[in-house]
Design a protein around this motif. Structure first.
Motif, PDB file in Angstrom:
ATOM      1  N   MET A  29       0.817  -1.212   0.000  1.00 27.57           N
ATOM      2  CA  MET A  29       0.000   0.000   0.000  1.00 27.57           C
ATOM      3  C   MET A  29       0.851   1.262   0.000  1.00 27.57           C
ATOM      4  SD  MET A  29      -2.996  -0.982  -0.452  1.00 27.57           S
ATOM      5  CE  MET A  29      -3.695   0.665  -0.374  1.00 27.57           C
ATOM      6  N   GLY A  30       1.930   1.262   0.760  1.00 31.45           N
ATOM      7  CA  GLY A  30       2.813   2.433   0.764  1.00 31.45           C
ATOM      8  C   GLY A  30       3.411   2.681  -0.604  1.00 31.45           C
ATOM      9  N   SER A  31       3.875   1.611  -1.238  1.00 28.28           N
ATOM     10  CA  SER A  31       4.466   1.743  -2.573  1.00 28.28           C
ATOM     11  C   SER A  31       3.446   2.229  -3.589  1.00 28.28           C
ATOM     12  CB  SER A  31       5.048   0.397  -3.021  1.00 28.28           C
ATOM     13  OG  SER A  31       6.068  -0.019  -2.142  1.00 28.28           O
ATOM     14  N   ILE A  32       2.273   1.623  -3.569  1.00 30.21           N
ATOM     15  CA  ILE A  32       1.223   2.022  -4.515  1.00 30.21           C
ATOM     16  C   ILE A  32       0.881   3.497  -4.330  1.00 30.21           C
ATOM     17  CG2 ILE A  32      -1.240   1.759  -5.047  1.00 30.21           C
ATOM     18  CD1 ILE A  32      -0.831  -1.282  -4.483  1.00 30.21           C
ATOM     19  N   MET A  91     -12.991 -13.669   7.118  1.00 29.15           N
ATOM     20  CA  MET A  91     -13.548 -12.655   6.218  1.00 29.15           C
ATOM     21  C   MET A  91     -13.969 -11.406   6.991  1.00 29.15           C
ATOM     22  SD  MET A  91     -16.970 -12.729   3.861  1.00 29.15           S
ATOM     23  CE  MET A  91     -18.003 -12.602   5.303  1.00 29.15           C
ATOM     24  N   PHE A  92     -14.695 -11.588   8.084  1.00 28.02           N
ATOM     25  CA  PHE A  92     -15.140 -10.427   8.859  1.00 28.02           C
ATOM     26  C   PHE A  92     -13.972  -9.728   9.540  1.00 28.02           C
ATOM     27  CE2 PHE A  92     -19.449 -12.316   8.643  1.00 28.02           C
ATOM     28  CZ  PHE A  92     -20.114 -11.196   8.182  1.00 28.02           C
ATOM     29  N   ARG A  93     -13.050 -10.500  10.092  1.00 29.09           N
ATOM     30  CA  ARG A  93     -11.884  -9.908  10.761  1.00 29.09           C
ATOM     31  C   ARG A  93     -11.067  -9.090   9.770  1.00 29.09           C
ATOM     32  NH1 ARG A  93      -7.800  -7.997  13.141  1.00 29.09           N
ATOM     33  NH2 ARG A  93      -6.989  -8.838  15.056  1.00 29.09           N
ATOM     34  N   THR A  94     -10.862  -9.639   8.577  1.00 27.06           N
ATOM     35  CA  THR A  94     -10.110  -8.930   7.540  1.00 27.06           C
ATOM     36  C   THR A  94     -10.852  -7.678   7.090  1.00 27.06           C
ATOM     37  OG1 THR A  94      -9.096 -10.995   6.775  1.00 27.06           O
ATOM     38  CG2 THR A  94      -9.090  -9.145   5.230  1.00 27.06           C
ATOM     39  N   LEU A  95     -12.146  -7.801   6.860  1.00 30.01           N
ATOM     40  CA  LEU A  95     -12.947  -6.658   6.428  1.00 30.01           C
ATOM     41  C   LEU A  95     -12.866  -5.510   7.433  1.00 30.01           C
ATOM     42  CD1 LEU A  95     -15.089  -5.360   4.523  1.00 30.01           C
ATOM     43  CD2 LEU A  95     -16.813  -6.428   5.992  1.00 30.01           C
ATOM     44  N   PHE A  96     -13.066  -5.799   8.700  1.00 29.33           N
ATOM     45  CA  PHE A  96     -13.055  -4.745   9.713  1.00 29.33           C
ATOM     46  C   PHE A  96     -11.661  -4.175   9.946  1.00 29.33           C
ATOM     47  CE2 PHE A  96     -16.995  -7.002  11.354  1.00 29.33           C
ATOM     48  CZ  PHE A  96     -17.852  -6.125  10.705  1.00 29.33           C
ATOM     49  N   THR A  97     -10.656  -5.026   9.882  1.00 31.33           N
ATOM     50  CA  THR A  97      -9.282  -4.534  10.046  1.00 31.33           C
ATOM     51  C   THR A  97      -8.897  -3.625   8.892  1.00 31.33           C
ATOM     52  OG1 THR A  97      -8.655  -6.517  11.276  1.00 31.33           O
ATOM     53  CG2 THR A  97      -6.868  -5.201  10.350  1.00 31.33           C
ATOM     54  N   VAL A  98      -9.194  -4.049   7.667  1.00 28.18           N
ATOM     55  CA  VAL A  98      -8.858  -3.237   6.496  1.00 28.18           C
ATOM     56  C   VAL A  98      -9.654  -1.940   6.503  1.00 28.18           C
ATOM     57  CG1 VAL A  98      -8.987  -3.138   3.965  1.00 28.18           C
ATOM     58  CG2 VAL A  98      -8.087  -5.179   5.082  1.00 28.18           C
ATOM     59  N   LEU A  99     -10.906  -2.002   6.897  1.00 32.42           N
ATOM     60  CA  LEU A  99     -11.727  -0.791   6.983  1.00 32.42           C
ATOM     61  C   LEU A  99     -11.072   0.223   7.925  1.00 32.42           C
ATOM     62  CD1 LEU A  99     -14.515   0.311   6.018  1.00 32.42           C
ATOM     63  CD2 LEU A  99     -15.445  -0.596   8.130  1.00 32.42           C
ATOM     64  N   LEU A 136      -8.226  -4.252   0.673  1.00 34.27           N
ATOM     65  CA  LEU A 136      -9.086  -5.415   0.894  1.00 34.27           C
ATOM     66  C   LEU A 136      -8.737  -6.523  -0.092  1.00 34.27           C
ATOM     67  CD1 LEU A 136     -11.387  -6.595   2.563  1.00 34.27           C
ATOM     68  CD2 LEU A 136     -12.981  -5.613   0.890  1.00 34.27           C
ATOM     69  N   PHE A 137      -8.532  -6.165  -1.339  1.00 35.35           N
ATOM     70  CA  PHE A 137      -8.141  -7.145  -2.350  1.00 35.35           C
ATOM     71  C   PHE A 137      -6.806  -7.787  -1.976  1.00 35.35           C
ATOM     72  CE2 PHE A 137      -5.709  -8.184  -6.165  1.00 35.35           C
ATOM     73  CZ  PHE A 137      -6.538  -9.137  -6.734  1.00 35.35           C
ATOM     74  N   LEU A 138      -5.798  -6.957  -1.683  1.00 35.42           N
ATOM     75  CA  LEU A 138      -4.471  -7.484  -1.363  1.00 35.42           C
ATOM     76  C   LEU A 138      -4.493  -8.338  -0.095  1.00 35.42           C
ATOM     77  CD1 LEU A 138      -2.217  -4.408  -2.192  1.00 35.42           C
ATOM     78  CD2 LEU A 138      -2.320  -6.581  -3.431  1.00 35.42           C
ATOM     79  N   GLU A 139      -5.186  -7.892   0.927  1.00 30.93           N
ATOM     80  CA  GLU A 139      -5.274  -8.669   2.168  1.00 30.93           C
ATOM     81  C   GLU A 139      -5.939 -10.017   1.927  1.00 30.93           C
ATOM     82  OE1 GLU A 139      -4.418  -8.305   5.515  1.00 30.93           O
ATOM     83  OE2 GLU A 139      -3.283  -6.502   5.018  1.00 30.93           O
ATOM     84  N   ILE A 146      -0.457 -15.530   2.495  1.00 34.20           N
ATOM     85  CA  ILE A 146       0.979 -15.686   2.761  1.00 34.20           C
ATOM     86  C   ILE A 146       1.219 -15.853   4.259  1.00 34.20           C
ATOM     87  CG2 ILE A 146       3.204 -14.473   2.757  1.00 34.20           C
ATOM     88  CD1 ILE A 146       2.375 -13.297   0.020  1.00 34.20           C
ATOM     89  N   ALA A 147       0.580 -15.033   5.079  1.00 40.46           N
ATOM     90  CA  ALA A 147       0.753 -15.121   6.532  1.00 40.46           C
ATOM     91  C   ALA A 147       0.227 -16.457   7.064  1.00 40.46           C
ATOM     92  CB  ALA A 147       0.058 -13.949   7.215  1.00 40.46           C
ATOM     93  N   ARG A 148      -0.913 -16.917   6.573  1.00 34.27           N
ATOM     94  CA  ARG A 148      -1.456 -18.203   7.020  1.00 34.27           C
ATOM     95  C   ARG A 148      -0.564 -19.363   6.569  1.00 34.27           C
ATOM     96  NH1 ARG A 148      -6.343 -15.527   5.852  1.00 34.27           N
ATOM     97  NH2 ARG A 148      -6.646 -16.654   3.902  1.00 34.27           N
ATOM     98  N   PHE A 149      -0.003 -19.264   5.368  1.00 35.37           N
ATOM     99  CA  PHE A 149       0.933 -20.281   4.880  1.00 35.37           C
ATOM    100  C   PHE A 149       2.159 -20.347   5.791  1.00 35.37           C
ATOM    101  CE2 PHE A 149       4.598 -21.486   2.217  1.00 35.37           C
ATOM    102  CZ  PHE A 149       4.189 -22.750   1.819  1.00 35.37           C
ATOM    103  N   ALA A 150       2.663 -19.194   6.201  1.00 38.52           N
ATOM    104  CA  ALA A 150       3.809 -19.157   7.116  1.00 38.52           C
ATOM    105  C   ALA A 150       3.459 -19.836   8.445  1.00 38.52           C
ATOM    106  CB  ALA A 150       4.257 -17.715   7.356  1.00 38.52           C
TER     107      ALA A 150
END
Length: 171
Positions: A29-32, A91-99, A136-139, A146-150
């Motif tokens: 996001m910073g780069s974009i 899905m909800f955790r990601t949505l609210f965090t990204v928001l 939201l798309f990137l997350e 990637i984080a879950r795979f790690a």
């Protein structure tokens, strides 16, 4: 009881998981945002990114667990029941965090880029929706997987260390 291998199991793993997510989020996001603001990628933008992205990383590493993450957990708990799936919870955790993070970091970015000006409101109004959708798309598609795979790989390595190894000899 079955433990979820895709999520951290303790505070140390939580810190690693959060660091992966925050690092990738800030990098993407910073780069974009910096490239969009400059209109192109060049040496000056690259140098500004090297200076600025670590500052934003520290801000994100403080804001997410202290404020936004807690709010996201509380909102998720209100909407998700104990019988709901792992994917519904994520899905909800990601949505609210990204928001929350996109809102706060857009304000921080606009102030960083423009200082305290009367145009900040205008910049925020047209920048935040773009940041929210991209984040939201990137997350959802890149960063969280990637984080879950790690975490899965970390837990597999831990399980190999703790499980007794059976060796069969063939005579």
């Amino acid at each position: 009881m079955h433990q979820e291998n895709r999520l951290p199991r303790n505070g140390k793993e939580g810190a690693i998981y959060g660091t992966i997510i925050c690092t990738l989020s800030v990098l993407f996001m910073g780069s974009i945002n910096m490239i969009v603001a400059a209109g192109e990628f060049n040496g000056d933008v690259a140098m500004q990114m090297l200076i600025t992205l670590p500052i934003f990383w520290v801000i994100v590493m403080v804001i997410e667990p202290v404020a936004i993450g807690r709010m996201a957990e509380a909102l998720t708990a209100k909407l998700v029941s104990p019988t709901d799936s792992f994917n519904a919870r994520i899905m909800f955790r990601t949505l609210f965090t990204v928001l929350g993070m996109s809102f706060v970091m857009t304000i921080v970015g606009v102030i960083y880029g423009n200082g305290f000006t009367t145009e900040n409101f205008y910049h925020f109004i047209h920048t935040w929706p773009r940041n929210f959708i991209i984040a939201l798309f990137l997350e959802s598609i890149v960063i969280q997987p990637i984080a879950r795979f790690a975490m899965v790989k970390m837990h597999e390595a831990q399980d190999r260390k703790t499980s007794p190894q059976t060796h069969t000899q063939i005579n």
